[in-house]
Design a protein around this motif. Sequence first.
Motif, short mmCIF file in Angstrom:
data_model
loop_
_atom_site.label_atom_id
_atom_site.label_comp_id
_atom_site.label_asym_id
_atom_site.label_seq_id
_atom_site.Cartn_x
_atom_site.Cartn_y
_atom_site.Cartn_z
N GLU A 572 27.72 -22.51 2.38
CA GLU A 572 28.76 -23.21 3.12
C GLU A 572 28.62 -23.05 4.62
O GLU A 572 28.92 -23.98 5.37
N SER A 573 28.20 -21.87 5.08
CA SER A 573 28.18 -21.67 6.53
C SER A 573 27.11 -20.67 6.93
O SER A 573 26.68 -19.83 6.13
N PHE A 574 26.68 -20.81 8.17
CA PHE A 574 25.74 -19.87 8.77
C PHE A 574 26.28 -19.52 10.15
O PHE A 574 26.57 -20.41 10.96
N ASN A 575 26.46 -18.23 10.39
CA ASN A 575 26.98 -17.77 11.67
C ASN A 575 25.82 -17.30 12.55
O ASN A 575 25.11 -16.37 12.19
N VAL A 576 25.62 -17.96 13.66
CA VAL A 576 24.51 -17.62 14.55
C VAL A 576 24.80 -16.27 15.19
O VAL A 576 25.84 -16.07 15.82
N GLY A 577 23.87 -15.33 15.00
CA GLY A 577 24.04 -14.01 15.58
C GLY A 577 23.17 -13.83 16.81
O GLY A 577 22.55 -14.77 17.32
N HIS A 578 23.11 -12.59 17.28
CA HIS A 578 22.32 -12.28 18.46
C HIS A 578 20.95 -11.76 18.04
O HIS A 578 20.83 -10.98 17.10
N GLY A 579 19.93 -12.16 18.73
CA GLY A 579 18.58 -11.73 18.41
C GLY A 579 17.95 -12.61 17.35
O GLY A 579 18.63 -13.30 16.59
N ARG A 580 16.65 -12.54 17.27
CA ARG A 580 15.91 -13.43 16.37
C ARG A 580 16.23 -13.16 14.90
O ARG A 580 16.26 -14.07 14.09
N GLU A 581 16.49 -11.90 14.56
CA GLU A 581 16.73 -11.56 13.16
C GLU A 581 17.92 -12.30 12.57
O GLU A 581 17.96 -12.63 11.39
N PHE A 582 18.93 -12.54 13.42
CA PHE A 582 20.12 -13.22 12.94
C PHE A 582 20.37 -14.50 13.73
O PHE A 582 21.48 -15.02 13.76
N GLY A 583 19.33 -15.01 14.37
CA GLY A 583 19.44 -16.24 15.14
C GLY A 583 19.29 -17.47 14.28
O GLY A 583 18.99 -17.40 13.08
N ILE A 584 19.46 -18.62 14.92
CA ILE A 584 19.42 -19.88 14.18
C ILE A 584 18.03 -20.17 13.65
O ILE A 584 17.86 -20.97 12.72
N GLN A 585 17.01 -19.48 14.19
CA GLN A 585 15.64 -19.68 13.69
C GLN A 585 15.53 -19.33 12.21
O GLN A 585 14.63 -19.81 11.52
N GLN A 586 16.46 -18.49 11.71
CA GLN A 586 16.40 -18.09 10.31
C GLN A 586 16.59 -19.26 9.35
O GLN A 586 16.25 -19.17 8.17
N LEU A 587 17.14 -20.36 9.85
CA LEU A 587 17.30 -21.55 9.01
C LEU A 587 16.01 -22.34 8.88
O LEU A 587 15.91 -23.25 8.06
N GLY A 588 15.01 -22.00 9.70
CA GLY A 588 13.83 -22.82 9.86
C GLY A 588 13.15 -23.25 8.58
O GLY A 588 12.90 -24.44 8.37
N GLU A 589 12.84 -22.29 7.70
CA GLU A 589 12.08 -22.63 6.50
C GLU A 589 12.94 -22.65 5.24
O GLU A 589 12.42 -22.67 4.13
N LEU A 590 14.28 -22.64 5.42
CA LEU A 590 15.16 -22.75 4.27
C LEU A 590 15.28 -24.21 3.85
O LEU A 590 15.48 -25.09 4.68
N ASN A 591 15.19 -24.43 2.57
CA ASN A 591 15.33 -25.78 2.01
C ASN A 591 16.81 -26.01 1.70
O ASN A 591 17.26 -25.89 0.57
#
Length: 792
Positions: A572-591
Amino acid sequence: MALELVGGTLLSVFLNVAFEKLASPQILDFFRTRKLDEELLNKLKTKLNSIHSLVDDAERKQFTNPHVKNWLLEVKDAVLDAEDLLDDLQMLYKRQVDADSESQTSACCTFKVLNFFKSSPISSYNKEIESRMQKVLDKLDTLLSQRGNLGLKTVRVVGSGLSNELPQKSQTTSLVVGTDIYGRDDDKKQIVDWLISDTNNSNQPSILSIVGMGGVGKTTLAQHVFNDPNVDEAKFDVKAWVCVSDEFDVFKVSRAILEAITKSTDDSRDLEMVHTRLKEQLTKKKFLLVLDDLWNENKPKWEELQKPLMFGVQGSKIIVTTRSKEVASTMRSEVHSLKQLQEDDCWNLFVKYAFKDDDTQQNLECTEIGKKIVEKCKGLPLALKTMGSLLYNKSSVSEWESVFQNEIWEFSQERCDIIPALALSYIHLPSHLKVCFAYCALFPKDYEFKKEHLMHLWMTENLLHYPSENFCKQYFNDLLSRSFFQQSGEKEEVFVMHDLLNDLAKYVGGGIYFRWEVNQEGKIQKVTRHFSVEVGYNQYFDGFGTSCNTKRLRTFMSTGLGKLKNLKVVMESFNVGHGREFGIQQLGELNLDGSLSIKALENIENSVDASEAYLKNKTLLVKLKLRWTRNRDSIDSKKEEEVIKNLQPSENLKELVILHYGGKEFPNWLHSLLNLVSLELNGCDSCERLPPLGLLPFLEDLNIIGLDGIVSIDADFYGSNSSSFKSLQNLRFFNMGQWKKWECKAGIFPNLQTLYISDCPKLKGELPEQLVPLKKYKLQSANYLRLPLQEL
């Protein structure tokens, strides 16, 4: 006579949420409007109250009785099911209210009002709602019927309220906090002597394993040895500290060693590259390497890791900390066994944490009780620190006596692998701290985190009694003062959890908070609501399978999602965090599949990071909400324009909401989403002009709310087509405080059915003739706007 429990339960937090929802007038109004059986609500409240009276005793007994632990987990699941159902009812109620609001008109307007219940499929949900409610009641009934067999009793909770005053394993580093170390002088001297000795050893490099049980102080001893000035006599060319923890991935550990030596991030893509670089760094050099918290008993893996380490010169040393002698045997290392602390050292360590200014004379009765408690800590420094921290703010003799007399001390650690002192410290936490602590089960062991990052997660998950930063800081400091967190070396704002406390968090979370690890898919529990995953080199997470109901997930958190190429995620949701580990980049390869709300977009540090989410490639994503936090202290409009530019979604998107965006212009891609059916622009009060939304051929619903930067809507809004907004049926303007002028042109809105204009006080002139007659329209707080003459 009822038992007493100091603090409150983790489950109390969930129950209180359910009680608040049950007490809301929206739920009752919904039942009455839909003519649902109100007795179901009364029954649910009664059964939840009955459960509430038992969970305090159950939480205490979960450490001694595995059947009680399983019962408690099922109760959590049932309560969360009830909460999910009440959430659905509130959502349905909101839809009903919105429809009723649209059916009303101002005094000067008349139009056809469609009956909400006839026009909406929601009317078919009555039986489903009552059926779901009955299933929850049946489950609670079954659980309540088991109270006798489990020996559960009613408990009175004491002191579980929120304090208004601030009180005065984990990823380890080589840094030492403070200079005191209790009872380890001889151990330290022996290891330092070993480091500076030049004895020949056929095993190159020489290896020493510090072996001892969890919580005995292996890491602390290694830190003090690593930083001892006498070690300089050995003249090591290279010194490096690496925390290994549970998973022994040769590539991951090798790269960690390389990065510790070079003090920089390594971009190696495979093991060959890492080992080549590591060999270059160590060839003809004398090095000291600490491998903290090692669990590997696989000899081939150790031999593979050791290959580049063999290029160091004679005198190179490796120190390992481990709980297992088998680990030492695998590495063919010498062993230094670390025993529990002696009685005097235990007392001195306990005093440091339990008494203000180390003063044991203020209350001699507490001092005597404290000595008995120290005996129960079995010489473990972690237990002594945690118990001391628990008692620091307890000033009465009865409170100290209650801790000493607690039955938790009597349970066998072999039954649940939790140290009694840690379990007791957890039981004494207030309920609001318990839920914040249990949430940390989502973190992998040995995970370093920043205070602000954890606070951000707590707030976005609505774990706080009061959603304010001050209270969030208080919660964090409360846990820190009780030694549930500890500072990571000398980094003031970076913290860690001891791995035994991580085990405790997982234990009390009972599967509600679940962290996926390699080859663990089959162990995901159906009760899981909060899920995290960490993926390392050459590891893949291929989805939840049938073991987890993804519709019930509330959190999907990731640490290292770079290899999730095959994952199909519904969240349902993704909360953008600080730093790459929890940044929006984490959505990159999710289908991603279905709908997604991305929150806290202001946390994106660089606009390029937004492009790495690759939203344009998410072809299965049909609903998207882009949300910035409201009422921020400062807004960088240019940065936010670049961020949203890089958040372009797939052309398959059908519904889009943009909330509190701070740029002055909307992105060009907005009017190129040719399959868009619904669009809401809300709270984007810096935007000065609307994009040519008339070009969207299938747009049916358009809501424009709170765009205070819009003064005029002109021809640009319609685009260059001869027929603009050709599919639009519903158009709504709300809270447009600065909107003064509306220009229309011929051929627009050919299929418009409803128009609402509310709280647009500066809008002047007549409503464009081509907008009437409509099936529905409403003018409210638009004092200077007039209907066309023929409609008056």
